[in-house]
Design a protein around this motif. Structure first.
Motif, PDB file in Angstrom:
ATOM      1  N   ASP A  87       0.832  -1.211   0.000  1.00  0.00           N
ATOM      2  CA  ASP A  87       0.000   0.000   0.000  1.00  0.00           C
ATOM      3  C   ASP A  87       0.863   1.256   0.000  1.00  0.00           C
ATOM      4  O   ASP A  87       0.511   2.267   0.600  1.00  0.00           O
ATOM      5  CB  ASP A  87      -0.916  -0.022   1.235  1.00  0.00           C
ATOM      6  N   HIS A 111       6.605   3.494   6.366  1.00  0.00           N
ATOM      7  CA  HIS A 111       6.869   2.465   7.355  1.00  0.00           C
ATOM      8  C   HIS A 111       8.332   2.068   7.245  1.00  0.00           C
ATOM      9  O   HIS A 111       8.663   0.927   6.913  1.00  0.00           O
ATOM     10  CB  HIS A 111       5.969   1.251   7.116  1.00  0.00           C
ATOM     11  N   ARG A 128       5.607  -3.473   6.468  1.00  0.00           N
ATOM     12  CA  ARG A 128       4.203  -3.076   6.474  1.00  0.00           C
ATOM     13  C   ARG A 128       3.316  -4.249   6.149  1.00  0.00           C
ATOM     14  O   ARG A 128       3.380  -4.781   5.051  1.00  0.00           O
ATOM     15  CB  ARG A 128       3.912  -1.971   5.452  1.00  0.00           C
ATOM     16  N   ASN A 184       5.110  -2.830  11.511  1.00  0.00           N
ATOM     17  CA  ASN A 184       3.740  -2.301  11.431  1.00  0.00           C
ATOM     18  C   ASN A 184       2.759  -3.369  10.928  1.00  0.00           C
ATOM     19  O   ASN A 184       2.911  -3.892   9.812  1.00  0.00           O
ATOM     20  CB  ASN A 184       3.709  -1.110  10.467  1.00  0.00           C
ATOM     21  N   GLU A 185       1.779  -3.718  11.771  1.00  0.00           N
ATOM     22  CA  GLU A 185       0.691  -4.628  11.357  1.00  0.00           C
ATOM     23  C   GLU A 185       1.214  -5.943  10.794  1.00  0.00           C
ATOM     24  O   GLU A 185       0.724  -6.459   9.803  1.00  0.00           O
ATOM     25  CB  GLU A 185      -0.202  -3.948  10.303  1.00  0.00           C
ATOM     26  N   ASN A 202      -3.713   0.685  15.326  1.00  0.00           N
ATOM     27  CA  ASN A 202      -4.265   1.349  14.132  1.00  0.00           C
ATOM     28  C   ASN A 202      -5.763   1.056  14.082  1.00  0.00           C
ATOM     29  O   ASN A 202      -6.166  -0.101  14.217  1.00  0.00           O
ATOM     30  CB  ASN A 202      -3.597   0.816  12.857  1.00  0.00           C
ATOM     31  N   GLU A 208      -2.661   5.051  13.973  1.00  0.00           N
ATOM     32  CA  GLU A 208      -3.318   5.361  12.695  1.00  0.00           C
ATOM     33  C   GLU A 208      -4.827   5.507  12.904  1.00  0.00           C
ATOM     34  O   GLU A 208      -5.415   4.698  13.612  1.00  0.00           O
ATOM     35  CB  GLU A 208      -3.065   4.275  11.646  1.00  0.00           C
ATOM     36  N   TRP A 215      -3.754   8.898   9.720  1.00  0.00           N
ATOM     37  CA  TRP A 215      -3.359   8.267   8.456  1.00  0.00           C
ATOM     38  C   TRP A 215      -4.162   8.925   7.347  1.00  0.00           C
ATOM     39  O   TRP A 215      -5.376   8.758   7.288  1.00  0.00           O
ATOM     40  CB  TRP A 215      -3.627   6.750   8.461  1.00  0.00           C
ATOM     41  N   ASN A 220      -3.116   5.524  -2.315  1.00  0.00           N
ATOM     42  CA  ASN A 220      -3.793   5.502  -1.028  1.00  0.00           C
ATOM     43  C   ASN A 220      -4.300   6.930  -0.814  1.00  0.00           C
ATOM     44  O   ASN A 220      -3.519   7.862  -0.673  1.00  0.00           O
ATOM     45  CB  ASN A 220      -2.814   5.105   0.086  1.00  0.00           C
ATOM     46  N   LYS A 241      -6.001   8.499   1.555  1.00  0.00           N
ATOM     47  CA  LYS A 241      -6.391   8.956   2.897  1.00  0.00           C
ATOM     48  C   LYS A 241      -5.601  10.201   3.318  1.00  0.00           C
ATOM     49  O   LYS A 241      -5.635  10.591   4.490  1.00  0.00           O
ATOM     50  CB  LYS A 241      -6.217   7.832   3.907  1.00  0.00           C
TER      51      LYS A 241
HETATM   52  C1  ADA Z   1      -2.876   0.156   7.647  1.00  0.00           C
HETATM   53  C2  ADA Z   1      -1.422   0.396   7.251  1.00  0.00           C
HETATM   54  C3  ADA Z   1      -1.212   1.635   6.424  1.00  0.00           C
HETATM   55  C4  ADA Z   1      -2.322   1.807   5.375  1.00  0.00           C
HETATM   56  C5  ADA Z   1      -3.666   1.884   6.105  1.00  0.00           C
HETATM   57  C6  ADA Z   1      -4.848   2.047   5.160  1.00  0.00           C
HETATM   58  O1  ADA Z   1      -3.138   0.596   8.922  1.00  0.00           O
HETATM   59  O2  ADA Z   1      -0.581   0.471   8.389  1.00  0.00           O
HETATM   60  O3  ADA Z   1       0.047   1.500   5.760  1.00  0.00           O
HETATM   61  O4  ADA Z   1      -2.313   0.696   4.524  1.00  0.00           O
HETATM   62  O5  ADA Z   1      -3.866   0.666   6.809  1.00  0.00           O
HETATM   63  O6  ADA Z   1      -4.836   3.016   4.387  1.00  0.00           O
HETATM   64  O7  ADA Z   1      -5.739   1.205   5.235  1.00  0.00           O
END
Ligand code: ADA
Length: 555
Positions: A129, A308, A333, A373-374, A424, A460, A505, A527, A529
């Motif tokens: 991502d 990350h 990640r 991370n995750e 997150n 996040e 995030w 992405n 967001k």
């Molecule tokens: C996760 C991840 C991020 C991004 C986010 C998302 O928390 O750590 O890198 O992928 O989700 O936008 O859903």
């Protein structure tokens, strides 16, 4: 430039920014590409995954030892000097260097073979991502070094009897076949420290000063005081090498459910930021780094998470200067256990952590190290790797807490390991739960699962919006809905005394890979967001964040 200040006055240094000759495997054409940059900025390589070769000449005035330092090559580099291989390095986000001894004066050739392909050879750069670009993406430096040279400085400030003290560790190397006796001098805040040092042939030695420093002012968010530490090596009174770094007197501690800076609890409110800018790719220019921090601070943020992976040191230098708190983390990640069982995974993680801490240790802005991370924190095998990485960090740095951002809600079995528990959560975006209720259930679970009496960070939270998409229905993907969801989430998290930090995030939209299945949920293969888009154009949520970061969040 590789840092925001000169790291050498005595050592001869040449930055190799500029046009390099370039060939791409499978393309029967000669190119010239700028360094640093990503090859995706060239119309022939917009989404190219492959192997490219950079070459350039360098001229050496006097014969001697040379040192090449690459601050970042994405993602694998094989470096040749006059046709001889001198370095191999994996990972776009950490620096590496190579030394060639007894080089003759005159013209020489540097060749760098760069690979950004995915496969078992790359356990950390995968379809994901965010995008894995190709190229020499951070600055390159060419140095002439003496036989005895200063390899590294580590500065650890602490309080003793109410006064600022610091341990200063100087790693001095000898690249000659003969033992060397040198005098090392360190100057900091008006204090001069001197010691004689003997270094064996082709060996290294650590010189340690541990002193009290009167009259220095602490580094803090409000007053980010910085001091230059100047170190030199001399032989018979002649200075032969030097290394300059910049440090801050501050301490970071965890006590009960708070994180303390210089003995005072502090609250982090900020953004997750990928190193990705519309036209730069991951080779973000200094002016765009400055713009990013200007925008974050305009939104009243005081913190940034380097999601990350380890970041460009110039960005960390800017955070040092501005008093911005940094959560820096190793490169990982969203890896499932099968990803973590790639035969290269553990070594590539270990290398990344070592290089991150060796090179970024002195940045006062870094107040916490993060890992994985995750990743597969719900499995026994995953827990073993989390524990191993926390142990590695703690063996290298006892001055900062450690954490990891989890999404293995109610199943994570690693919460007893870190100093700070981080999670997150995308309530109201991915799941339509009540935000306050879902937060209470999360924190109740954390307390029962090893995280009791530890600081908690929401690492996040967020929602997506397509820049420019406005809709009075306030439907998902509209700027209106993103602003609404950011407000609803921050109102809960930033009013919860149990939480000592929030990271939205994310700061800016970023490119994602088409490989994998990201394209299906990531419109534009981005992405979306971000609170600003990839060109840093603000969405409606910008003013929401500015308002809420301005009036909420405190200890
Ligand atoms: C996760 C991840 C991020 C991004 C986010 C998302 O928390 O750590 O890198 O992928 O989700 O936008 O859903």
């Amino acid at each position: 430039m590789k840092r925001l200040f000169d790291t050498h006055i005595i050592r001869e240094v040449k930055e190799l920014d500029g046009m390099w000759d370039f060939r791409m495997e499978g393309f029967d054409k000669d190119y010239q590409l700028p360094v640093p940059s990503v090859w995706e900025q060239h119309p022939d390589f917009l989404a190219h995954r492959g192997k490219g070769t950079y070459t350039r000449k360098v001229y050496i005035k006097n014969s001697g030892n040379i040192r090449l330092e690459f601050k970042g090559v994405s993602h694998t580099a094989d470096v040749y000097f006059d046709g001889e291989k001198i370095a191999h390095h994996y990972n776009a986000f950490t620096p590496f260097s190579a030394i060639v001894k007894n080089v003759s004066a005159g013209e020489h050739e540097i060749k760098v073979e760069v690979d950004n392909t995915f496969g078992v050879h790359s356990a950390l750069h995968t379809p994901n991502d965010y995008y894995t670009y190709g190229g020499i993406t951070r600055p390159v430096v060419f140095e002439s070094i003496s036989d005895a040279w200063i390899k590294n400085i580590h500065f650890t400030p602490y309080i003793k009897d109410g006064k600022w003290n610091a341990k200063i560790e100087l790693l001095i190397a000898n690249v000659s076949d003969n033992p060397q006796s040198v005098t090392v001098k360190a100057t900091l805040a008006g204090k001069e420290m001197v010691s004689g040092v003997n270094i064996g042939a082709n060996d290294e030695t650590l010189t340690v000063f541990d002193e009290e420093f009167d009259g220095v002012n602490a580094w803090s968010h409000e007053e980010p005081n910085l001091y230059y530490i100047n170190t030199t090596l001399s032989v018979d009174g002649e200075e032969i090498d030097d290394l300059i770094d910049r440090v801050g007197f501050r301490t970071v501690e965890v006590r009960d459910t708070k994180i303390y800076l210089n003995g005072e609890p502090f609250y982090m409110k900020g953004f997750n930021r990928h190193e990705d800018y519309a036209v730069d790719g991951c080779a973000v220019t200094l002016q765009h780094m400055v713009q990013d921090l200007d925008l974050m601070q305009d939104m009243n943020a005081n913190a940034v998470r380097t999601c990350h992976y380890p970041n460009d040191e110039r960005f960390l230098d800017l955070c040092d200067e501005r008093g911005i708190f940094v959560w820096e983390e190793n490169h990982a990640r969203g890896f499932k256990l099968e990803d973590m069982q790639n035969p290269n995974f553990e070594q590539q993680c270990e290398d990344c952590i070592r290089e991150m801490i060796e090179n970024h240790y002195n940045h006062p802005s870094i107040v916490i190290w993060g890992i994985l991370n995750e990743c597969a924190a719900e499995t026994d095998e995953g827990r073993r790797m989390y524990a191993k990485q926390y142990d590695q960090i703690r063996s290298m740095d006892q001055s900062r807490p450690v954490t990891s951002a989890t999404c293995r809600h109610f199943t994570d079995i690693t919460l007893d390991l870190p100093d700070v528990v981080s999670f997150n959560m995308y309530t109201k975006w991915y799941k339509d739960d009540d935000i306050a209720d879902r937060n209470n259930r999360e924190i109740d679970w954390i307390k029962e699962s090893g995280g009791d009496n530890k600081p908690i960070i929401v690492s996040e939270l967020g929602a997506a919006a397509i820049y420019g998409y406005r809709d009075r229905s306030r439907c998902k993907w509209s700027e209106e809905r993103q602003a609404d969801l950011i407000r609803e989430n921050l109102e809960v998290y930033m009013n919860d005394y149990r939480i000592c930090g929030v990271f939205i995030w994310q700061f800016a939209d970023c490119r994602v890979t088409e490989e994998g299945d990201w394209f299906a949920t990531r419109a534009r293969c981005h992405n979306n967001k971000g609170i600003v888009d990839e060109y840093r154009r603000p969405k409606m949520a910008y003013d929401t964040v500015k308002e809420l970061f301005g009036r909420l969040g405190g200890i």
